[in-house]
Design an enzyme around this catalytic site. Structure first.
Site: not given
Ligand code: DSN
Length: 411
Positions: A51, A53, A197, A223, A226, A232
């Site tokens: 933990y 925080e 974003d 994120t 990707k 993730r």
């Molecule tokens: N689920 C993602 C996508 O496939 O673009 C976006 O959050």
């Protein structure tokens, strides 16, 4: 996974099956990738036991000296990779990062602008079924009906009429490059906060294959799993001046204990993305997408916006007389994994759609190049043109398996 095998055979078996499935199928989901073994080792590390925080050197629990060092490493690497003044690497996911960004800069009920979901925006950019659309007042902008591209004059006009407090740029299904400078100018003119974003194309930005919003945006969310090819998770970057607001919004604002095992994996991912090979990887993703797009177009598929400049392609299936849902299923049966997606002004509901979204980050990680993209384009067209032909789908499945066997996901 010898311990897992002994302790929980059921989970072990399913993970083996998933590994084999990932190995034998062609992943064209634009938001998916294959994380490295190093990233996965860090994700599965002892930091899941801790933990923490708070932030490095200001924790609410004892025993965080190594955790602090790891989080600092992740922060410093993220800043270097994106040229950011500040980075918060704690958000658990893209949606949590966006919630925190809103929490930092907006009051409940404030007006903001984002791209309409059916035009390529994200759920958290103002969809009526999402917190962003329920707690705030979204006024969506759209792409131009004819060109299917962003029209910055139209966006400016709408922003001047609506006077939003914040404007989001950065999308999930937009195949063209965004003009971040144009968004900055619009935001300055209306006095809005600029939020980028970059979840989908962060890896392209890191690898120099897509312009960076770093010198324009007040907030950047992304994120890490990707195109960036990490674990993730997500992060928020901003100029140093906004650091405190963002940090307070993430913790204690929206989250409790950070997932330090994921933060360690983010640090590994940023290290990998800082290597020269990552530049070549990012460039190849875009090259592959362009070749795949050309092949699909050459066989009569209509590309939304006419082309791609990124890692993703949005196909309008209307001329082929098949819905996105039908195409996704037929391709899945043939071993080609994609996702149905709304196209701009789609007359069909989101669960059906008229479009298919395809992306090249995962195939590029496997080492596939232009030749494979042409081949895959031909396979996709065959299936889309004959979605009910079981023998053909079986033949394509064999071909995809053969192709996949030459490009192992983990050597
Ligand atoms: N689920 C993602 C996508 O496939 O673009 C976006 O959050």
């Amino acid at each position: 996974m010898s311990y897992l095998k002994q302790t929980d055979g059921a989970v072990y078996e399913l993970l083996q099956k998933e590994l084999e499935y990932q190995q034998k199928t062609l992943r064209l989901i634009a938001s998916e990738n294959y994380a490295s073994r190093a990233v996965m080792e860090a994700t599965g590390s002892v930091l899941t036991n801790k933990y923490a925080e708070g932030y490095p050197k200001k924790r609410y629990y004892a025993g965080n000296q190594y955790v602090d060092e790891i989080e600092i490493l992740a922060i410093e690497r993220a800043k270097k990779l994106f040229g950011a003044g500040h980075a918060n690497v704690q958000p658990h996911a893209g949606a949590s990062a966006n919630i925190a960004a809103f929490y930092a800069f907006l009051e409940i009920g404030d007006k903001f602008m984002g791209l309409d979901l059916a035009n390529g925006g994200h759920l958290t950019h103002g969809s009526p079924v999402n917190f962003s659309g329920k707690w705030f007042r979204p006024c969506a902008y759209t792409v131009d009906r004819k060109t299917e591209a962003l029209d910055y004059n139209q966006i400016r006009k709408r922003a001047l009429e609506e006077k939003p407090k914040l404007i989001i740029c950065g999308y999930t299904a937009y195949p063209l490059i965004i003009d971040f400078k144009a968004f900055r100018e619009i935001c300055d003119e209306v006095g809005a906060i600029m939020m980028a974003d970059i979840s989908h194309f962060a890896g392209l930005v890191a690898g120099g294959a897509y312009p960076s919003p770093a010198k324009y945006a007040d907030i950047i969310t992304t994120t890490t799993h990707k195109t960036l090819r990490g674990p993730r998770g997500a992060m928020i970057m901003c100029p140093e001046a906004n650091a405190q607001k963002i940090d307070k919004a993430v913790f204690p604002g929206m989250q409790g204990g950070p997932l330090e095992h994921c933060i360690a994996a983010k640090a590994v991912c940023f290290h990998e993305a800082l290597q020269p090979e990552f530049k070549a990887y990012a460039a190849q993703i875009v090259k592959n997408a362009k070749v795949l797009a050309d092949e699909l177009a050459a066989h009569g598929l209509r590309l939304v916006a006419g082309k791609t400049e990124t890692h993703l392609i949005l196909v309008d299936l209307t001329p082929k007389g098949i819905t996105g849902k039908e195409a996704q299923l037929a391709l899945e049966e043939a071993g080609i994994i994609s996702n149905r997606n709304a196209i701009p002004y789609d007359p069909r509901p989101p669960f059906v759609t008229s479009g298919l979204r395809l992306g090249t980050p995962a195939l590029t990680t496997r080492g596939m190049k232009e030749g494979e993209m042409k081949h895959i384009g031909q396979l996709i067209v065959k299936v889309i043109e004959n979605p009910n032909d079981s023998e053909l789908k079986l033949r394509v499945r064999k071909e995809t398996e053969e192709l996949c066997s030459r490009f192992p996901i983990y050597k």
